[in-house]
Design an enzyme around this catalytic site. Structure first.
Site, PDB file in Angstrom:
ATOM      1  N   ASP A  15     -27.557  18.727 -54.184  1.00  0.00           N
ATOM      2  CA  ASP A  15     -27.681  17.286 -54.442  1.00  0.00           C
ATOM      3  C   ASP A  15     -27.792  16.576 -53.100  1.00  0.00           C
ATOM      4  O   ASP A  15     -26.808  16.344 -52.413  1.00  0.00           O
ATOM      5  CB  ASP A  15     -26.473  16.782 -55.241  1.00  0.00           C
ATOM      6  N   THR A  68     -25.673  12.912 -52.460  1.00  0.00           N
ATOM      7  CA  THR A  68     -24.222  12.932 -52.195  1.00  0.00           C
ATOM      8  C   THR A  68     -23.732  14.373 -52.290  1.00  0.00           C
ATOM      9  O   THR A  68     -23.081  14.760 -53.263  1.00  0.00           O
ATOM     10  CB  THR A  68     -23.478  12.054 -53.231  1.00  0.00           C
ATOM     11  N   ASP A 114     -20.444  13.739 -58.623  1.00  0.00           N
ATOM     12  CA  ASP A 114     -20.889  12.542 -59.346  1.00  0.00           C
ATOM     13  C   ASP A 114     -22.092  12.920 -60.205  1.00  0.00           C
ATOM     14  O   ASP A 114     -22.374  14.104 -60.383  1.00  0.00           O
ATOM     15  CB  ASP A 114     -21.231  11.423 -58.342  1.00  0.00           C
ATOM     16  N   HIS A 160     -19.173  32.536 -61.997  1.00  0.00           N
ATOM     17  CA  HIS A 160     -19.614  33.929 -61.971  1.00  0.00           C
ATOM     18  C   HIS A 160     -18.583  34.841 -62.625  1.00  0.00           C
ATOM     19  O   HIS A 160     -18.931  35.743 -63.381  1.00  0.00           O
ATOM     20  CB  HIS A 160     -19.911  34.364 -60.535  1.00  0.00           C
TER      21      HIS A 160
END
Ligand code: HEM
Ligand code: NAG
Ligand code: NAG
Ligand code: NAG
Length: 260
Positions: free
Chosen positions: A180, A183, A188, A69
């Site tokens: 996500d 995980t 990743d 940002h």
């Protein structure tokens, strides 16, 4: 904590960008900006970021997002040489922030345009979106993905979202889901795997893999995690140099949230 060491290599450099020290040097960003003026700076920052991230892994996400940002509004592997010396803006303008920052309901051409205006190409936009491998989003930002979008969505994924995010605002607006789901605290390439299986949380995530021009980049990052790492690192460096203020330009804020 299993991911502890992992976090350190990624996020320490980010926080380094946020530090402000009272020296003026008339030059561009450099990796050794604080070597003479404050040799202990980086070790000190590293210590405090580690403490913060181990007390709450989401703090890592908040730092990465803050960096994004900041870079958008004004101013190998998973670590990279961070170039230091950014100074703070003398102004702070919510309208400018709203105009410059991409939104979670953007379509692909809006995302590509938005990043292009900051000098970043579509590939860099996709790589940087990979930041959504960590962190969380509020129902208010992904409601449209559930109830008001023609994009594919995995049915089980949709059920898990609609269960906590009812159709009508402001019900459940603040409820969180990981960006996500596989995980959530690990940096990743599962973010990209999710997109291929129609489990992107935001509209702006799923449009990256929706039968358009960026599909092949997403597939590449699924198949080749090191290509993602490499592209992510160089795009982060590039993002860190957008509209940068150095030397006598700008100020050094003593209170980060106030432009004085
Ligand atoms: C591609 C355009 C992007 C859009 C439309 C977008 C939008 C969003 C939205 C809507 C959220 C949820 C915010 C909330 O509910 O409060 C979010 C979270 C986040 N974004 Fe992005 N973002 C984009 C790119 C990026 C980039 C380039 C980065 C960093 C390099 C980034 C880092 C993050 C992180 C780490 C979070 C999680 C923060 C948390 O856990 O609170 N995003 N983003
Ligand atoms: C700063 O960077 C700009 C653009 O890369 C370059 O033209 C200029 O010579 C650099 N200045 C210094 C002092 O390194
Ligand atoms: C994307 O959104 C913009 C603004 O709403 C709209 O003008 C444009 O037609 C949309 N593009 C696509 C491909 O849907
Ligand atoms: C997701 O599930 C909700 C609740 O069952 C449903 O109203 C909505 O239409 C589903 N969304 C999609 C895109 O299938």
């Amino acid at each position: 904590m299993g991911n502890y060491k992992y976090m350190e290599t990624i996020f320490v450099p980010i926080f380094i960008l946020l530090v402000s020290l009272n020296y003026v040097m008339p030059c561009n960003l450099t990796t050794n900006f604080y070597d003479k003026t404050c040799p202990k700076a980086l070790a000190t920052i590293k210590r405090s970021v580690l403490a913060s991230v181990s007390s709450n892994p989401r703090n890592a996400a908040l730092l990465v997002r803050l960096h994004f940002h900041d870079c958008f509004v004004q101013l190998g592997g998973k670590s990279w040489p961070v170039r230091l010396g950014r100074r703070d803006s003398t102004t702070s303008n919510p309208d400018e922030a709203n105009r410059d920052l991409p939104r979670g309901n953007f379509n692909l051409s809006q995302l590509i345009d938005n990043f292009r205006r900051k000098g970043l190409n579509a590939r860099e936009m996709v790589a940087l979106s990979g930041s959504h491998t960590i962190g969380q989003a509020r129902c208010v930002t992904f409601r449209g993905r559930i109830y008001n979008s023609a994009l594919n969505i995995d049915p089980a994924f949709n059920s898990s979202l609609s269960a906590i995010c009812p159709p009508t605002a402001p019900n459940g607006d603040g409820n969180l889901r990981p960006l996500d789901l596989q995980t959530p605290n690990r940096f990743d390439n599962n973010y990209f795997r999710n997109l291929v299986s129609s489990r992107g949380l935001l509209i702006s995530d799923q449009v990256l893999f929706n039968g358009d021009s960026t599909d092949s980049i997403v597939t590449e990052y699924v198949q080749n995690p090191s290509a993602f790492d490499k592209d992510f690192a160089s795009a982060m460096i590039k993002m860190g140099e957008i509209d940068v203020l150095t030397g006598d330009a700008g100020i050094i804020r003593s209170l980060c949230s106030r432009a004085s």
